[in-house]
Design a protein around this motif. Sequence first.
Motif, mmCIF file in Angstrom:
data_model
loop_
_atom_site.group_PDB
_atom_site.id
_atom_site.type_symbol
_atom_site.label_atom_id
_atom_site.label_comp_id
_atom_site.label_asym_id
_atom_site.label_seq_id
_atom_site.Cartn_x
_atom_site.Cartn_y
_atom_site.Cartn_z
ATOM 1 N N GLY A 10 -5.980 6.063 3.039
ATOM 2 C CA GLY A 10 -6.269 4.802 3.687
ATOM 3 C C GLY A 10 -5.707 4.713 5.089
ATOM 4 O O GLY A 10 -4.754 5.417 5.455
ATOM 5 N N ILE A 11 -6.307 3.834 5.876
ATOM 6 C CA ILE A 11 -5.852 3.593 7.243
ATOM 7 C C ILE A 11 -5.703 2.091 7.450
ATOM 8 O O ILE A 11 -6.448 1.294 6.881
ATOM 9 C CB ILE A 11 -6.835 4.173 8.285
ATOM 10 C CG1 ILE A 11 -8.242 3.581 8.103
ATOM 11 C CG2 ILE A 11 -6.870 5.692 8.220
ATOM 12 C CD1 ILE A 11 -9.217 3.974 9.206
ATOM 13 N N GLU A 12 -4.730 1.716 8.271
ATOM 14 C CA GLU A 12 -4.504 0.306 8.550
ATOM 15 C C GLU A 12 -5.503 -0.176 9.596
ATOM 16 O O GLU A 12 -5.703 0.472 10.627
ATOM 17 C CB GLU A 12 -3.077 0.083 9.042
ATOM 18 C CG GLU A 12 -2.658 -1.369 9.033
ATOM 19 C CD GLU A 12 -1.176 -1.539 9.291
ATOM 20 O OE1 GLU A 12 -0.477 -2.059 8.404
ATOM 21 O OE2 GLU A 12 -0.724 -1.143 10.393
ATOM 22 N N VAL A 13 -6.142 -1.312 9.305
ATOM 23 C CA VAL A 13 -7.165 -1.860 10.193
ATOM 24 C C VAL A 13 -6.992 -3.370 10.271
ATOM 25 O O VAL A 13 -6.297 -3.987 9.460
ATOM 26 C CB VAL A 13 -8.587 -1.536 9.675
ATOM 27 C CG1 VAL A 13 -8.836 -0.033 9.645
ATOM 28 C CG2 VAL A 13 -8.824 -2.155 8.293
ATOM 29 N N GLY A 57 -2.813 -12.534 0.780
ATOM 30 C CA GLY A 57 -2.217 -13.608 1.558
ATOM 31 C C GLY A 57 -2.996 -13.847 2.833
ATOM 32 O O GLY A 57 -4.226 -13.819 2.864
ATOM 33 N N ASP A 58 -2.288 -14.058 3.916
ATOM 34 C CA ASP A 58 -2.942 -14.245 5.218
ATOM 35 C C ASP A 58 -2.672 -13.053 6.135
ATOM 36 O O ASP A 58 -2.674 -13.186 7.364
ATOM 37 C CB ASP A 58 -2.485 -15.553 5.868
ATOM 38 C CG ASP A 58 -0.969 -15.627 6.033
ATOM 39 O OD1 ASP A 58 -0.279 -14.662 5.616
ATOM 40 O OD2 ASP A 58 -0.478 -16.628 6.589
ATOM 41 N N ARG A 59 -2.432 -11.888 5.555
ATOM 42 C CA ARG A 59 -2.151 -10.698 6.364
ATOM 43 C C ARG A 59 -3.309 -10.405 7.314
ATOM 44 O O ARG A 59 -4.470 -10.420 6.903
ATOM 45 C CB ARG A 59 -1.916 -9.483 5.457
ATOM 46 C CG ARG A 59 -0.563 -9.483 4.767
ATOM 47 C CD ARG A 59 -0.309 -8.175 4.014
ATOM 48 N NE ARG A 59 -1.124 -8.050 2.829
ATOM 49 C CZ ARG A 59 -1.858 -6.992 2.539
ATOM 50 N NH1 ARG A 59 -1.917 -5.970 3.373
ATOM 51 N NH2 ARG A 59 -2.554 -6.940 1.416
ATOM 52 N N VAL A 200 -15.919 1.684 0.612
ATOM 53 C CA VAL A 200 -14.531 1.388 1.010
ATOM 54 C C VAL A 200 -14.165 0.025 0.473
ATOM 55 O O VAL A 200 -15.013 -0.863 0.301
ATOM 56 C CB VAL A 200 -14.323 1.431 2.549
ATOM 57 C CG1 VAL A 200 -14.614 2.812 3.107
ATOM 58 C CG2 VAL A 200 -15.181 0.378 3.239
ATOM 59 N N VAL A 201 -12.873 -0.143 0.184
ATOM 60 C CA VAL A 201 -12.339 -1.454 -0.191
ATOM 61 C C VAL A 201 -11.071 -1.675 0.635
ATOM 62 O O VAL A 201 -10.508 -0.739 1.214
ATOM 63 C CB VAL A 201 -12.017 -1.553 -1.696
ATOM 64 C CG1 VAL A 201 -13.297 -1.474 -2.511
ATOM 65 C CG2 VAL A 201 -11.028 -0.474 -2.129
ATOM 66 N N TYR A 202 -10.641 -2.935 0.661
ATOM 67 C CA TYR A 202 -9.488 -3.313 1.488
ATOM 68 C C TYR A 202 -8.374 -3.869 0.606
ATOM 69 O O TYR A 202 -8.627 -4.536 -0.393
ATOM 70 C CB TYR A 202 -9.906 -4.354 2.523
ATOM 71 C CG TYR A 202 -10.902 -3.822 3.522
ATOM 72 C CD1 TYR A 202 -10.491 -3.349 4.764
ATOM 73 C CD2 TYR A 202 -12.269 -3.764 3.215
ATOM 74 C CE1 TYR A 202 -11.417 -2.834 5.673
ATOM 75 C CE2 TYR A 202 -13.190 -3.264 4.113
ATOM 76 C CZ TYR A 202 -12.759 -2.792 5.332
ATOM 77 O OH TYR A 202 -13.673 -2.278 6.228
ATOM 78 N N GLY A 203 -7.151 -3.588 0.994
ATOM 79 C CA GLY A 203 -6.024 -4.088 0.222
ATOM 80 C C GLY A 203 -4.742 -4.153 1.038
ATOM 81 O O GLY A 203 -4.699 -3.752 2.203
#
Length: 203
Positions: A10-13, A57-59, A200-203
């Motif tokens: 994963g990569i931070e986006v 959350g609100d990240r 892809v999914v986000y977490g």
Amino acid sequence: MTIEKGKPWGIEVARPPDLQLADSDQVVAHLLTADVGVPVAPTRGDLHRTIGARPLGDRLLLVEFPIDLLRVRLDNEREAIAVAHVTAQSPRWGGGWWRGPVLMVMNAQFLGDWHVVSRGHPNDGRAESVEWGSEFGLRERWEARRRLPTGGHVPHPAIETRSFRERSWTFDRSLDICIDGCRVGRARSLQIVVEPDAAVVYG
């Protein structure tokens, strides 16, 4: 590209503005297949737990995880997509998990409270299957179910584990099939093909 051994996943986006929240594995699969390209974030379920179960959350920064999908075909007719797992077992009146064959095909590591596979990964281009044969006895099943929440397993010749990219099964009789925890009917034959890097999914 599927994950390489020893490499971070994963990569931070930046958080997508049109992010869709999915509170179950079934909803994740539905969103990914009904509207290809829509950004999806699991908030509950076994895939959510596998990617770390961090609350959104609100990240403003999220991790984008590439994942494989499982293309499922029942009786050479019905097709579906799974993100977490596929199971086959006897109908409840026939003993359910306690009698007859049991099959668990895993893309995620978890199935409810059970830690079914530890070496599998949702982005390694493979699925993991765990099969209990009909000769796997009641006492051994009880012990297996007791150990599964912590990832423990009962060594037994009636248990087969395999890693695969494509595999088919034919059962002696129709078994109940669940896809991502949702019962979809009964089938005597099952085919599963892993589609690497399909979403892809986000977490």
